[in-house]
Design an enzyme around this catalytic site. Structure first.
Site, PDB file in Angstrom:
ATOM      1  CG  PHE A   1     -37.187 -77.903  52.492  1.00  0.00           C
ATOM      2  CD1 PHE A   1     -38.198 -78.868  52.446  1.00  0.00           C
ATOM      3  CD2 PHE A   1     -36.936 -77.382  53.806  1.00  0.00           C
ATOM      4  CE1 PHE A   1     -39.215 -78.719  53.480  1.00  0.00           C
ATOM      5  CE2 PHE A   1     -37.751 -77.379  54.885  1.00  0.00           C
ATOM      6  CZ  PHE A   1     -39.063 -78.269  54.747  1.00  0.00           C
TER       7      PHE A   1
ATOM      8  CB  SER B   1     -36.631 -71.165  60.055  1.00  0.00           C
ATOM      9  OG  SER B   1     -35.172 -70.736  60.059  1.00  0.00           O
TER      10      SER B   1
ATOM     11  CB  CYS C   1     -44.265 -70.191  54.446  1.00  0.00           C
ATOM     12  SG  CYS C   1     -44.621 -69.348  52.795  1.00  0.00           S
TER      13      CYS C   1
ATOM     14  CD  GLU D   1     -28.626 -77.687  52.598  1.00  0.00           C
ATOM     15  OE1 GLU D   1     -28.500 -77.538  53.882  1.00  0.00           O
ATOM     16  OE2 GLU D   1     -28.957 -76.695  51.943  1.00  0.00           O
TER      17      GLU D   1
ATOM     18  CE  LYS E   1     -27.969 -72.086  49.974  1.00  0.00           C
ATOM     19  NZ  LYS E   1     -28.557 -73.404  50.543  1.00  0.00           N
TER      20      LYS E   1
ATOM     21  CD  GLU F   1     -42.799 -71.590  60.186  1.00  0.00           C
ATOM     22  OE1 GLU F   1     -43.165 -71.439  59.084  1.00  0.00           O
ATOM     23  OE2 GLU F   1     -41.458 -71.180  60.658  1.00  0.00           O
TER      24      GLU F   1
END
Length: 511
Positions: free
Chosen positions: A164, A241, A296, A191, A188, A396
């Site tokens: 995201f 992740s 990240c 969402e 993909k 994290e």
């Protein structure tokens, strides 16, 4: 720029009420009827809903990519490059549309969204010159009247599963190179903010990409598992992740796929006593709180060495207090977090750090944001006297939380970083060239910055970390990206001439 980002989608690919799939060059509503809300993080309001793919929807996208592959693979490099250049020009001229969509669904401020698009476009531009990098080698007369040459050929349909936090840039790390190499793609997206991917699909169609070469399926684990197990998908590129990256790598590899799975991070910024502390303080702010820390490559652990800690923390605190948190369309410095649940999770880490004895120097839980009260707000948070056993350090967090871990010596700083299970990015701030050179050699991290807090490589280098920050051998984009999306083949050729004659049953030898 169109004020309604949902109406700005290329090719009319984006409906204002439902974000659909993009399969074989057209919208597909989906067969199962499952949907999820897409929320504006700055208001908490549901903007639209996104269709969640069932297995049948995902297989339809894979089938479209599979059908399109032979023709796209066999298309000349010249024609492929023309499409890529057209896509690049369209993206450059309409980047503000894409930035507005990103801000509306992710929440990052508009300038940051434009920066995301620009970094993704660097990979598009790199892919425009891929014909040169796809050239093979040739050896004439490797043996008597025998020539040998090498080629790199595309894999087939490939999958990209993106997170995201960068709904445009991260997919663009992969699909321009995959497409330029002659592959077809099923993307993909997350969402949580899916509309950017659909906008890009429409732009590809406008650029002249044949139907089926680029497809988008929105969804959850059903879509992911279908991509990981369907034998027609030849490779999977993933960013997310670490637990999910490991799952993607193990599942995809078990089903015979190439997998590059980029996982989590705990990025450190070491500041040596000789560093310019104002430069370091600015860098800590920019790298710790940009995009609300949802990067990240964000710096989440600040490591001052020796007696500079109090001074450095004070400078950072002074700057953090001046950051304006609010709606990304209102000229603020930092936007909201992506969802209410994620905001609450990050806030819980701040609570845990305080309960463990760390000192909250700047408390983002107390901010007065410039925006709707329903937004998912958490301001810049600076936590001092953090120890390596606290969850605010070990985990994290993926939010605007900067933890200060004090050490006495350079050796302690190196030991701290190298002992961390992540190895994504790291930075050192110093004016000592010898120390910097020693650091870049000794540190066990994939991307290293020297007086650069976010060392994201340019597109012609490759992006990726070490240890639990990467599963698989291939990093993203650059030359490693080309190798990942192609297979090498070596062809040995003899053309007979009138001098050839006779039979020889001995083992063939190079002469």
């Amino acid at each position: 720029m169109n004020s309604d980002p949902t109406a700005a989608a290329a090719g009319g690919a984006l409906a204002p009420d439902l974000v659909q799939h993009w399969v074989d060059g057209a919208l597909r509503a989906g067969v199962g009827g499952r949907t999820a809300p897409v929320t504006n993080p700055a208001t908490g309001q549901v903007l639209r809903r996104v269709a969640l793919a069932d297995q049948e929807d995902t297989e339809a996208a894979i089938s479209a990519a599979d059908r399109a592959f032979p023709k796209w693979r066999d298309l000349s490099l010249t024609r492929r490059t023309e499409v890529l250049f057209s896509f690049r020009e369209l993206l450059n001229s309409r980047k503000h549309e894409l930035a507005a969509i990103i801000t509306s669904e992710h929440g990052k401020v508009l300038d940051d969204a434009l920066g995301e698009v620009a970094r993704g476009q660097e990979v598009v531009e790199f892919a425009c010159g891929l014909a040169h990098l796809l050239k093979g080698g040739f050896s004439e007369n490797a043996s008597t009247r025998v020539d040998v040459h090498s080629v790199r050929q595309p894999l087939g349909p490939v999958a990209v599963i993106s997170p995201f936090n960068f709904p445009a840039m991260v997919p663009m790390w992969f699909f321009p190179i995959a497409i330029a190499c002659g592959n077809t793609v099923v993307l993909k997206p997350s969402e949580k903010d899916p509309s950017a991917a659909l906008w890009l699909a429409g732009l590809w169609k406008e650029a002249g990409l044949p139907d089926g070469v680029f497809n988008v399926v929105n969804g959850d684990r059903i879509a992911v598992d279908t991509l990981l197990t369907d034998p027609r998908i030849k490779s999977v590129s993933f960013v997310g992740s670490t637990p999910v990256a490991q799952y993607v790598y193990e599942t995809g590899s078990a089903h015979g796929k190439r997998v590059q799975a980029l996982g989590g991070a705990k990025n450190h910024m070491i500041v040596l006593p000789d560093a310019d502390l104002d430069l370091a303080a600015d860098a800590a702010i920019n790298a710790g709180f940009g995009s609300a820390g949802e990067r990240c490559m964000a710096i989440s652990a600040l490591v001052p060495v020796g007696g500079i800690a109090d001074d450095l923390v004070a400078r950072i605190a002074d700057r953090a207090a001046k950051i304006v948190t609010g709606d990304g369309t209102l000229g603020c410095d930092m936007g909201p977090l992506v969802t209410r649940e994620h905001r609450d999770r990050v806030s819980d880490y701040v609570d845990a750090g305080e309960a463990s004895g760390a000192r909250i120097v700047v408390d983002g839980r107390l901010i007065d944001p410039r925006g709707d009260a329903g937004g998912f707000w958490l301001g810049p948070t600076l936590i001092d006297h953090v120890t390596p056993d606290m969850s605010v350090y070990t985990d994290e967090i993926f939010g605007p939380v900067l933890s200060v871990v004090r050490v006495d010596t350079y050796e302690e700083a190196i030991e701290l970083v190298n002992g961390n299970p992540y190895g994504n990015g790291v930075a050192i701030f110093t004016n000592d060239g010898g120390a910097a050179r020693r650091f870049q050699n000794e540190i066990e991290v994939g991307m290293v910055g020297v007086n650069v807090p976010i060392p994201v490589p340019m597109a012609y280098y490759s992006f990726g970390g070490w240890k639990n920050s990467l599963f698989g051998d291939a990093h993203a984009h650059g030359t490693e990206g080309i190798q990942f999306f192609t297979r090498g083949k070596v062809i040995t050729t003899r053309w007979l001439d009138p001098s050839h004659a006779g039979i020889d049953l001995g083992f063939p030898q190079n002469r």
